[in-house]
Design an enzyme around this catalytic site. Structure first.
Site, PDB file in Angstrom:
ATOM      1  CD  GLU A 192      -5.222  80.685  13.444  1.00  0.00           C
ATOM      2  OE1 GLU A 192      -5.464  81.304  12.541  1.00  0.00           O
ATOM      3  OE2 GLU A 192      -5.657  79.669  14.014  1.00  0.00           O
ATOM      4  CB  ILE A 198      23.297  71.434  18.050  1.00  0.00           C
ATOM      5  CG1 ILE A 198      23.810  72.656  18.172  1.00  0.00           C
ATOM      6  CG2 ILE A 198      24.073  70.455  19.215  1.00  0.00           C
ATOM      7  CD1 ILE A 198      22.775  73.363  19.344  1.00  0.00           C
ATOM      8  CB  THR A 234       2.653  84.308   6.146  1.00  0.00           C
ATOM      9  OG1 THR A 234       2.167  85.276   5.296  1.00  0.00           O
ATOM     10  CG2 THR A 234       1.784  82.853   5.310  1.00  0.00           C
ATOM     11  N   GLY A 239      24.680  64.979  11.635  1.00  0.00           N
ATOM     12  CA  GLY A 239      24.084  63.841  10.930  1.00  0.00           C
ATOM     13  C   GLY A 239      22.940  63.009  11.420  1.00  0.00           C
TER      14      GLY A 239
END
Length: 397
Positions: free
Chosen positions: A377, A351, A379, A354
């Site tokens: 903690e 949103i 993956t 650039g």
């Protein structure tokens, strides 16, 4: 958008605590987070403020000088703090895990010795399980504690990824020992290692080499910990009995996953706040970009993910407060919150266009910070293994 935590059965004390933390975050953390993060500077003043608020002793029982609050209260406070700056929530995260492990598994002497000073933040905790060759496979621990003739122990090994490695003065450290059962998970012991704050040799045979440079999660130090013939008394074994370290650590990791879920929720919430604010400021083709359907739909998805993650985190915290086993629920909450946080922050980044790539904008920092939530903690793949194995037990054909 109303936060579920503000309306869903909280006590007046919980509401007052959360209100105080939210005010602190808005006034003391958000205005300085960018500058401190870019300088990789430890947030000393913020930490002192959290001490005054009692955050370091939120869950420590009143008899030991804490506030005696629930995991739910703590998790909601962490969510607020991470919304301000995720690194600050990291400062108290491992401290909280060590305090929890002491409350659940420590001897009365250990509780009396450490918890009152942990409640004030005088003693700062760090949690040490990982090693250079060890991530999710805890059975691969190679740091070794050898029992000596006088009943004390000598610990030698190398640990990795200690949050608060430099500022901590008490480390809950997992290592292999010659005692306990033959099972690979029953020959590990948790030691309470005392050291001085700082870097270099911080205790006899204990060295903290320096900070590990990271792409994000700055301000808070992440370190190695090297032990070379560190002599430690037998009464520094957590709970006083060797061979129980794995199960003690997993109990700590379980509440740690609720904590990481809360931190991810805070990041997601901040990402949404930044995205919806910018979408009403930026104009294209003669109207604010929030009025474009593509952006509007993106905002709707972001808000839904924020609330979903928050709801699952709250449910997991409440279940843990009842004393129930929580491997599935904590794993689900951590997985959903971290994945959704990553998606929400990225959508907010999109949103911003650039400008999101510029360090002048807060969303750039969140993009780097949120990636740690995917790893900390365990993956998502590890969470899925834990969840799937338990489901097979519950729905055995």
């Amino acid at each position: 958008m109303a936060r579920l935590c503000e309306t869903d059965g909280l006590t007046e004390d919980q509401r007052e605590i959360l209100k105080a933390v939210r005010v602190f975050v808005n006034e003391q953390i958000i205005p300085v987070a960018q500058e401190l993060e870019h300088a990789d500077e430890y947030p000393t003043d913020i930490v002192e403020g959290l001490k005054e608020l009692g955050v370091f002793g939120l869950m420590i029982p009143e008899e030991y000088g804490g506030l005696g609050e629930s995991l739910l209260t703590y998790a909601l406070c962490v969510e607020e703090i991470a919304r301000g700056w995720m690194s600050v929530s990291g400062v108290i995260n491992t401290h909280f895990i060590v305090a929890y492990m002491l409350m659940q598994h420590g001897t009365e002497e250990q509780k009396q010795k450490y918890l009152p000073r942990m409640a004030t933040g005088e003693v700062r905790g760090a949690f040490s399980m990982s090693e250079p060759g060890l991530g999710s496979d805890v059975s691969a621990v190679s740091t070794k504690a050898t029992k000596l003739d006088d009943g004390s122990y000598s610990i030698t090994g190398q640990k990795m990824w200690l949050t608060n490695g430099g500022s901590s003065t008490l480390v809950a450290l997992l290592c292999k020992s010659d005692e306990g059962a033959d099972s690979v998970y029953r020959n590990m012991t948790t030691f309470l290692v005392e050291k001085e704050a700082g870097f270099g040799e911080t205790a006899q045979g204990v060295t903290v080499p320096g900070k590990i440079e990271k792409m994000g999660y700055k301000g808070v130090e992440t370190t190695e910990l090297i032990l070379e013939d560190h002599r430690i008394a037998a009464d520094q074994i957590l709970g006083g009995e060797p061979g129980k370290g794995f199960f003690q650590m997993m109990d700590g990791v379980e509440v740690g996953r609720v904590n990481v879920a809360a931190r991810a929720c805070g990041l997601a919430w901040r990402g949404f706040e930044l995205g919806i604010a910018y979408s009403q400021q930026r104009k294209t083709f003669g109207k604010q970009i929030a009025d474009h359907q593509a952006v509007l739909f993106r905002l709707a998805d972001m808000a839904t993910k924020v609330e979903t993650a928050h709801t699952m985190m709250v449910r997991a915290a409440r279940m843990k407060d009842t004393g129930k086993r929580l491997d599935v629920e904590a794993g689900m909450a951590k997985m959903v919150a971290s994945e959704y946080a990553n998606e929400v922050v990225e959508d907010s980044f999109r949103i911003h266009g650039g400008y999101g790539y510029s360090k002048e904008y807060e969303i750039e920092r969140l993009m780097r910070e949120v990636k740690f939530m995917l790893i900390g903690e365990g993956t998502s793949d590890i969470q899925k293994m834990i969840i799937g194995r338990q489901l097979l037990k519950e729905y055995k054909a």
